[in-house]
Motif scaffolding. Structure first.
Motif, PDB file in Angstrom:
ATOM      1  N   CYS A   4       2.711   9.962   3.331  1.00 17.58           N
ATOM      2  CA  CYS A   4       3.093   8.782   4.102  1.00 17.58           C
ATOM      3  C   CYS A   4       3.737   9.196   5.422  1.00 17.58           C
ATOM      4  O   CYS A   4       4.942   9.472   5.475  1.00 17.58           O
ATOM      5  CB  CYS A   4       4.051   7.903   3.301  1.00 17.58           C
ATOM      6  N   THR A  13       2.535   3.553  10.328  1.00 17.70           N
ATOM      7  CA  THR A  13       2.444   4.290   9.070  1.00 17.70           C
ATOM      8  C   THR A  13       1.074   4.075   8.417  1.00 17.70           C
ATOM      9  O   THR A  13       0.218   3.357   8.932  1.00 17.70           O
ATOM     10  CB  THR A  13       3.575   3.847   8.124  1.00 17.70           C
ATOM     11  N   ILE A  22      -0.984   5.263   4.267  1.00 25.46           N
ATOM     12  CA  ILE A  22      -0.859   6.025   3.020  1.00 25.46           C
ATOM     13  C   ILE A  22      -2.162   6.797   2.814  1.00 25.46           C
ATOM     14  O   ILE A  22      -3.252   6.227   2.931  1.00 25.46           O
ATOM     15  CB  ILE A  22      -0.574   5.110   1.816  1.00 25.46           C
ATOM     16  N   LYS A  82      -4.240   3.493   2.502  1.00 26.00           N
ATOM     17  CA  LYS A  82      -3.826   2.320   3.281  1.00 26.00           C
ATOM     18  C   LYS A  82      -3.919   2.712   4.744  1.00 26.00           C
ATOM     19  O   LYS A  82      -3.241   3.636   5.184  1.00 26.00           O
ATOM     20  CB  LYS A  82      -2.399   1.898   2.928  1.00 26.00           C
ATOM     21  N   GLN A  98      -3.768   2.890   8.853  1.00 25.02           N
ATOM     22  CA  GLN A  98      -2.595   2.831   9.712  1.00 25.02           C
ATOM     23  C   GLN A  98      -2.312   1.413  10.193  1.00 25.02           C
ATOM     24  O   GLN A  98      -3.225   0.640  10.476  1.00 25.02           O
ATOM     25  CB  GLN A  98      -2.745   3.786  10.896  1.00 25.02           C
ATOM     26  N   ILE A 147       6.581  -0.886   3.692  1.00 27.24           N
ATOM     27  CA  ILE A 147       5.785   0.284   3.293  1.00 27.24           C
ATOM     28  C   ILE A 147       6.422   0.973   2.090  1.00 27.24           C
ATOM     29  O   ILE A 147       5.720   1.479   1.205  1.00 27.24           O
ATOM     30  CB  ILE A 147       5.579   1.268   4.464  1.00 27.24           C
ATOM     31  N   LEU A 171       4.625   1.758  -1.542  1.00 22.83           N
ATOM     32  CA  LEU A 171       4.633   3.078  -2.177  1.00 22.83           C
ATOM     33  C   LEU A 171       5.177   3.011  -3.601  1.00 22.83           C
ATOM     34  O   LEU A 171       4.659   3.664  -4.509  1.00 22.83           O
ATOM     35  CB  LEU A 171       5.477   4.045  -1.341  1.00 22.83           C
ATOM     36  N   VAL A 199       5.585  10.915  -3.509  1.00 23.30           N
ATOM     37  CA  VAL A 199       5.267  10.709  -2.096  1.00 23.30           C
ATOM     38  C   VAL A 199       5.906  11.821  -1.270  1.00 23.30           C
ATOM     39  O   VAL A 199       7.011  12.275  -1.580  1.00 23.30           O
ATOM     40  CB  VAL A 199       5.815   9.342  -1.604  1.00 23.30           C
ATOM     41  N   PHE A 241       6.935  12.400   2.745  1.00 25.44           N
ATOM     42  CA  PHE A 241       7.082  11.741   4.046  1.00 25.44           C
ATOM     43  C   PHE A 241       7.086  12.778   5.166  1.00 25.44           C
ATOM     44  O   PHE A 241       7.586  13.895   4.996  1.00 25.44           O
ATOM     45  CB  PHE A 241       8.409  10.966   4.115  1.00 25.44           C
ATOM     46  N   TYR A 282      10.115  11.519  -4.352  1.00 21.64           N
ATOM     47  CA  TYR A 282       9.619  11.749  -2.994  1.00 21.64           C
ATOM     48  C   TYR A 282      10.235  13.023  -2.429  1.00 21.64           C
ATOM     49  O   TYR A 282      11.276  13.499  -2.888  1.00 21.64           O
ATOM     50  CB  TYR A 282       9.937  10.566  -2.078  1.00 21.64           C
TER      51      TYR A 282
END
Length: 237
Positions: free
Chosen positions: A111, A123, A125, A137, A139, A147, A151, A158, A160, A180
């Motif tokens: 992400c 952003t 995914i 997903k 942009q 967002i 998630l 995830v 980032f 994450y």
């Protein structure tokens, strides 16, 4: 296949030359200078250092947006000028996809977060499956909490990255309900080499355009345009 890639969509200015599976050169700067000051000198430097004949490149890749309005305009003008002068096609890569390519091969959901201000981020995914970047997903410009909610629904780990991470880190840590992590410094901002690698996939699919026809994609109006529209509404009211 030899690609010159340019990314000035965010705080970082980055230029790379990639030939097939070989990174010839990359020059990336994240410092307090405008892209108008850095981009062309950086290009000149890597061309000299690598003795590259720009006529020998096959295409020019560029982060086409979203991102900084000024940065995108500078990048677009630079690439259009080069493309027209060299008679080379332009491969416009969605900025957030280019960022995701930094983390090639990770098993987590990826992400990227670019700070769009007013609690908004640019952003998307993404995930990697074998050798392919998959867009889970696409942009978009959206509120940071929206967002994060998306998630959490996936229920997967995830990772980032992007300049939005330090801006919204507190919200991430308050709201994320799944595991994450954050990408480390060498891959957490725009890199033109990642853009070039993604551009090769676009090239194979025939997704490129002439330099004359290329235009950046902003995803939303600039602050000046928003303020002008708000003023027009007030005047009309």
């Amino acid at each position: 296949m030899k690609i010159l890639a340019v990314d000035s969509s965010g705080l970082v200015a980055s230029i790379a030359i990639v030939e097939d599976d070989n990174l010839i050169a990359e020059y990336t700067v994240n410092y307090k200078k405008t892209h108008s000051q850095t981009l062309l000198p950086m290009l000149d430097e890597i061309v000299k250092m690598t003795e590259t004949d720009l006529n020998a490149i096959d295409a020019i890749a560029v982060a086409k947006g979203p991102g900084s309005f000024t940065g995108l305009r500078i990048g677009s003008a630079t690439v259009k000028g080069l493309g027209l002068a060299l008679d080379k096609p332009v491969i416009g890569i969605p900025t957030v996809e280019g960022l995701a390519m930094n983390l090639y091969g990770v098993e987590s959901l990826v992400c990227p977060l670019m700070d769009a201000r007013r609690n908004q981020v640019y952003t998307g995914i993404y995930r990697f499956r074998e050798d392919e970047l998959l867009v889970v997903k696409d942009q978009l410009a959206v509120g940071i909490e929206e967002i994060i909610d998306a998630l959490n629904l996936f229920g997967e780990q995830v990772i980032f990255l992007g300049d939005g991470v330090p801006v919204y880190r507190d919200i991430i840590e308050q709201k994320m309900a799944v595991t994450y992590t954050y990408a480390p410094a060498h891959v957490n901002k725009q890199r033109a080499s990642a853009l070039a690698v993604r551009a090769m996939e676009y090239w194979k699919l025939g997704q490129y355009t002439s330099a004359d026809a290329f235009e950046p994609e902003y995803l939303r109006l600039s602050q000046a345009e928003r303020e002008r529209m708000e003023k027009m509404k007030k005047d009309a009211g």
